[in-house]
Design a protein around this motif. Sequence first.
Motif, PDB file in Angstrom:
ATOM      1  N   ILE A 196      37.656  22.940  41.789  1.00  0.00           N
ATOM      2  CA  ILE A 196      37.295  21.511  41.787  1.00  0.00           C
ATOM      3  C   ILE A 196      35.787  21.364  41.583  1.00  0.00           C
ATOM      4  CG2 ILE A 196      37.244  19.382  43.138  1.00  0.00           C
ATOM      5  CD1 ILE A 196      39.799  20.685  44.555  1.00  0.00           C
ATOM      6  N   PRO A 197      35.387  20.799  40.461  1.00  0.00           N
ATOM      7  CA  PRO A 197      33.956  20.657  40.169  1.00  0.00           C
ATOM      8  C   PRO A 197      33.281  19.681  41.130  1.00  0.00           C
ATOM      9  CG  PRO A 197      35.323  20.219  38.227  1.00  0.00           C
ATOM     10  CD  PRO A 197      36.233  20.272  39.395  1.00  0.00           C
ATOM     11  N   ASP A 198      32.014  19.914  41.394  1.00  0.00           N
ATOM     12  CA  ASP A 198      31.232  18.942  42.147  1.00  0.00           C
ATOM     13  C   ASP A 198      29.831  18.887  41.539  1.00  0.00           C
ATOM     14  OD1 ASP A 198      29.686  21.086  43.147  1.00  0.00           O
ATOM     15  OD2 ASP A 198      31.178  21.445  44.710  1.00  0.00           O
ATOM     16  N   ALA A 199      28.934  18.187  42.214  1.00  0.00           N
ATOM     17  CA  ALA A 199      27.611  17.979  41.619  1.00  0.00           C
ATOM     18  C   ALA A 199      26.835  19.290  41.477  1.00  0.00           C
ATOM     19  CB  ALA A 199      26.821  16.991  42.470  1.00  0.00           C
ATOM     20  N   THR A 201      28.014  22.280  40.621  1.00  0.00           N
ATOM     21  CA  THR A 201      28.718  23.298  39.856  1.00  0.00           C
ATOM     22  C   THR A 201      27.805  24.052  38.888  1.00  0.00           C
ATOM     23  OG1 THR A 201      30.827  22.164  40.018  1.00  0.00           O
ATOM     24  CG2 THR A 201      30.558  23.668  38.179  1.00  0.00           C
ATOM     25  N   GLY A 255      33.968  25.104  42.339  1.00  0.00           N
ATOM     26  CA  GLY A 255      33.538  24.680  43.662  1.00  0.00           C
ATOM     27  C   GLY A 255      32.784  25.763  44.423  1.00  0.00           C
ATOM     28  N   ASN A 285      44.156  14.024  38.688  1.00  0.00           N
ATOM     29  CA  ASN A 285      43.938  15.173  37.806  1.00  0.00           C
ATOM     30  C   ASN A 285      44.804  15.005  36.558  1.00  0.00           C
ATOM     31  OD1 ASN A 285      43.869  17.612  36.520  1.00  0.00           O
ATOM     32  ND2 ASN A 285      43.962  18.828  38.393  1.00  0.00           N
TER      33      ASN A 285
END
Lengths: 108, 539, 107
Positions: free
Chosen positions: B52-55, B57, B112, B490
């Motif tokens: 799960i990508p976040d800021a 990554t 993540g 998603n």
Amino acid sequence: MILSSLCVAYAGLLALALAMDRHHEQVFARRPSARTSRLLGWAGWLGLTLSLPPTVTAWGWAIGIPAWLGLLTVAAAALVLLLPHAPRAALRLGPAALLCAPFPALLG
Amino acid sequence: MKDGFRQSMAWLHSWSGLLLGWLLFAVFLTGTIAYFRQEVTVWMQPELHGSIPDAGTAERAVERMSQLAPDAAQWTIALPGERSPAVSVSWRPADAKPNDRAALKRATLDAGTGAVLEPRETAGGNFLYRFHFELYGMPREIARWIVGIATMAMLVAIVSGIITHRRIFKDLFTFRPEKAALRSWMDGHVAAAVLALPFHLMITYSGLLLFMTMLMPWAVDLAYDGNRQAYFAESGFRRAPPPPRPAPQAAPLTPVAPLLAEADRRWADRGGVGSLTVTNPGRANATIELRPAESDSIGRGAATERLLFDGVTGRAQEVPAADPQPAAMATGNYLMGLHLARFAGPGMRWLFFVSGVAGTVMVGSGLIFWVVKRRSQRGRADTWGNGPEPFGHRLADRLNIGVVAGLPLAVAAYFWANRLLPAGLGERAGWEIEVFFLAWAAALLHAPLRPSRRGWAEQLWAGAALFALLPVLNLATAPGHLGNSLPAGNWLLAGFDLTALAVGLLLGFAARKVGRNAFAGKTVPAPVLPAGAVVEEPT
Amino acid sequence: MTTLPSRLRFGPDGLRRLDVASRSLAGIVGGYALAAVAAMFLALALPMPRAEAVYTATMMSFAIHAGAFVWAFSVRTRRVWPGLLGPTLLLGGGTWLLHGLQSGAPS
């Protein structure tokens, strides 16, 4: 933007179809007068023309034109499948699409 | 005289379409799926679904790269986006030769955590993509020639089809499923062809252009005395960037976060930053190059907008301007760029997919129409050829079953194999492809053993079940099923499951119609046509 | 010699089969030959930088092949082969001349 264009394109294609005897009969069970047919034809071409600017402003000419042609394909496919199975729904979808057209443009 | 011309065009259309039609159907079907080949590959690697990508990554990925490949000459980091949840990285070892693609090392990182993921071995969507122009298990050049010849047959079929049909605009919206089989198949074929005609022309002509130097090398070889490399260099293709030359002095890499923030602001409407390339990482002459997720230029080889930064100071550098393309190359590249659709964002990608489906339906319905028409010419109101039937018509019908109904079944079997074969199986990717061909071979063998109508119904039902149950298979074998993907928004994974479900329902709908004999026409018997007549309704 | 369709009809007519085979061969092989020679000629004749001329000529050659293919099925039988071979030879001669001129001239 893409949805605005799709809505206007559908309404335009519907008008073009209704300008033809065969499809006018499908929906209204009678042939259109020459005047009605001509007006519907103009409205149809106007709709198709108006469905182009949203794609071009969103993507530029290079991508906007293929996108517009793709949207016409989708709108026409919907119309072609609806006309024989649910001519009334095909008709009602036209004004509904026109009413919805401004919203996606306003949103983004 | 005029009708004679149109009749010979009709003849040319039906035969050029038929003889290579089965191959063209396969090319169209797999090519259409290939518009989503990354998405297909992600679905086929459940090990990536938890990423799960976040800021943070991108920063995490850069940091991980400095541990994985501190001495590499170049890192390329493809960030997660709408088409992939994980980070794909590749790097060029310092001792690798500049243009040796095989020397590149690759890995997949969790967006993540930055951990290296070990997804199952699969060819994924890439197999379907490669198959659509290189087939499988034969020398690449021969396969490309075969597909090239089929593409030329397609172009001839399109031109002769337009001449034959003539009343393109008059019949634009005509579809009469309630009419006799002959007419409704004709309507369906024409609708699929005409409604997406610009796409069909573009995809066919650009398909030839993609092979142009192979199919038509004569002009190049004459003008360049057989030196094709000189031609490629002069026409601006395959210009390799200069190889990285690491400076001897070490220097720490500048923090990437501010650079990314600037680029994300700039490319807000283009999906933000799509990839980073770090050249000479950890050296005094390091550079960082950023590219947007969605390109604004279509053309193959056209320069996409990018941002270049000094890798030590973080100062923006001037991007060397790409040479403008001459009109000829710009035109060709535009068409080929449309074919490949690498530039396309999700909306455009769906439009291409739908047009591709129209192409697949066009070829499939044309193949079926060929048989239906011949059956009606023999004076049979029944579409299924139950009586004695010439060998050629029988062969065409059974091939239609094995390809038009059998190939979707094989594609579904490929997806099932992906989840049912053990994850650690050796040569796993090869086994998945093996299952695809076994399923297809079974369909092709099954067809001649059954009466026509049963063959159609059974294979369509099988394909329907395999596709419609894919979301269930996903539920049983992976965390990214609809129950999780929909609430999480998603759309990558949910899109695959929902599309599979829709395809399953459509195949089931077709199977039910076949079962009820609906395609044979209910009350109106198919008209008996004189041989060679052009099918057209009087106006 | 009548127009094509009567000859294209199914039947035991051997001449018809021969005609179809001849047209198919003309469309496939003759059409390709014409397209190839046209590409070579245009590559030398088009007033553009060399790479562009080659690219444009090759790009156009596919349309020429498809056009020739369709044409081979639209004219009377006796015109098919002359109609394809004539331009092919003509363009071939032109290519030979241009090539000789361009490689002979000091540039």
